[in-house]
Design a protein around this motif. Structure first.
Motif, mmCIF file in Angstrom:
data_model
loop_
_atom_site.group_PDB
_atom_site.id
_atom_site.type_symbol
_atom_site.label_atom_id
_atom_site.label_comp_id
_atom_site.label_asym_id
_atom_site.label_seq_id
_atom_site.Cartn_x
_atom_site.Cartn_y
_atom_site.Cartn_z
ATOM 1 N N GLU A 246 -0.480 8.603 1.956
ATOM 2 C CA GLU A 246 0.372 7.635 2.649
ATOM 3 C C GLU A 246 0.781 8.155 4.027
ATOM 4 O O GLU A 246 0.755 7.421 5.018
ATOM 5 C CB GLU A 246 1.616 7.319 1.820
ATOM 6 N N GLU A 247 1.132 9.425 4.097
ATOM 7 C CA GLU A 247 1.510 10.041 5.365
ATOM 8 C C GLU A 247 0.353 9.992 6.366
ATOM 9 O O GLU A 247 0.549 9.684 7.541
ATOM 10 C CB GLU A 247 1.927 11.491 5.107
ATOM 11 N N VAL B 170 -2.130 7.841 6.440
ATOM 12 C CA VAL B 170 -2.313 6.440 6.846
ATOM 13 C C VAL B 170 -1.253 6.043 7.864
ATOM 14 O O VAL B 170 -1.572 5.489 8.924
ATOM 15 C CB VAL B 170 -2.273 5.502 5.616
ATOM 16 N N LEU B 171 -0.006 6.330 7.580
ATOM 17 C CA LEU B 171 1.074 5.938 8.483
ATOM 18 C C LEU B 171 0.997 6.673 9.814
ATOM 19 O O LEU B 171 1.276 6.094 10.869
ATOM 20 C CB LEU B 171 2.427 6.141 7.808
ATOM 21 N N ASP B 172 0.600 7.952 9.770
ATOM 22 C CA ASP B 172 0.426 8.711 11.008
ATOM 23 C C ASP B 172 -0.679 8.103 11.862
ATOM 24 O O ASP B 172 -0.526 7.922 13.075
ATOM 25 C CB ASP B 172 0.109 10.176 10.691
ATOM 26 N N LEU C 1 -1.767 5.042 11.828
ATOM 27 C CA LEU C 1 -1.322 3.742 12.338
ATOM 28 C C LEU C 1 -0.290 3.883 13.448
ATOM 29 O O LEU C 1 -0.244 3.068 14.359
ATOM 30 C CB LEU C 1 -0.787 2.872 11.204
ATOM 31 N N SER C 2 0.522 4.935 13.391
ATOM 32 C CA SER C 2 1.497 5.142 14.462
ATOM 33 C C SER C 2 0.795 5.528 15.764
ATOM 34 O O SER C 2 1.267 5.219 16.847
ATOM 35 C CB SER C 2 2.532 6.197 14.071
ATOM 36 N N LYS D 11 0.407 3.615 -5.522
ATOM 37 C CA LYS D 11 0.590 3.838 -4.085
ATOM 38 C C LYS D 11 -0.330 2.920 -3.280
ATOM 39 O O LYS D 11 0.094 2.329 -2.284
ATOM 40 C CB LYS D 11 0.318 5.302 -3.738
ATOM 41 N N LEU E 183 1.057 0.225 -0.715
ATOM 42 C CA LEU E 183 0.648 0.435 0.668
ATOM 43 C C LEU E 183 -0.151 -0.760 1.180
ATOM 44 O O LEU E 183 0.045 -1.216 2.313
ATOM 45 C CB LEU E 183 -0.170 1.724 0.777
ATOM 46 N N ASP F 97 2.296 -3.528 1.953
ATOM 47 C CA ASP F 97 3.048 -3.229 3.179
ATOM 48 C C ASP F 97 2.184 -3.428 4.423
ATOM 49 O O ASP F 97 2.641 -3.982 5.423
ATOM 50 C CB ASP F 97 3.598 -1.804 3.149
ATOM 51 N N LEU F 98 0.935 -2.961 4.360
ATOM 52 C CA LEU F 98 0.041 -3.108 5.512
ATOM 53 C C LEU F 98 -0.283 -4.568 5.778
ATOM 54 O O LEU F 98 -0.337 -4.991 6.945
ATOM 55 C CB LEU F 98 -1.240 -2.300 5.296
ATOM 56 N N THR G 179 2.129 -6.310 7.906
ATOM 57 C CA THR G 179 2.066 -5.977 9.329
ATOM 58 C C THR G 179 0.747 -6.409 9.964
ATOM 59 O O THR G 179 0.487 -6.087 11.118
ATOM 60 C CB THR G 179 2.274 -4.464 9.548
#
Length: 128
Positions: free
Chosen positions: A18-19, A21-23, A25-26, A51, A55, A58-59, A62
């Motif tokens: 998850e980290e 993926v989020l990194d 995307l950021s 997860k 996830l 959530d994605l 967005t």
């Protein structure tokens, strides 16, 4: 965007996934799709499935589509048993990274770099 994940999606790794993926995307906030190269994923457990389920939801909120390519047969079966094929969509589970790049080029013709269609990521390793 393309992300390679070299670990199983199990209890002890899901937070790292998850980290990552989020990194990614950021760093690429305008991304509309995230392709996970899944050749190195050897297992999926209940924590990993949950997860991925949360996830993906959530994605989607967005506007980002989560996709996987190159899943090994046992992992693909685990995705099916966990109901993740329905969550992700069959069209987002691709047999190889080359098929995935072709699909990305079709869906996002103005966004996929020419190098990606040839199977190489601009700048080397990491997210495209």
């Amino acid at each position: 965007m393309v992300l390679r994940f070299d670990a199983s999606l199990v209890f002890m790794n899901v937070a790292h996934f998850e980290e990552a993926v989020l990194d990614a995307l950021s760093r690429f906030p305008r991304a509309e799709a995230l392709l996970v190269l899944g050749d190195s994923i050897n297992r999926l457990d209940a924590s990993g499935a949950e997860k991925l389920r949360s996830l993906t939801a959530d994605l989607k909120k967005t506007g980002v589509t989560l996709m996987f390519s190159g899943l090994k047969r046992p992992v693909r079966r685990a995705f099916e048993r966990a109901g993740l094929v329905e969550v992700l969509g069959e069209e987002n589970l691709l047999s190889s990274k080359y098929q995935a790049i072709r699909v990305l080029k079709e869906r996002y013709p103005d966004e996929v770099p020419a190098q990606a269609s040839q199977g190489t990521a601009p700048g080397g390793n990491g997210p495209v």
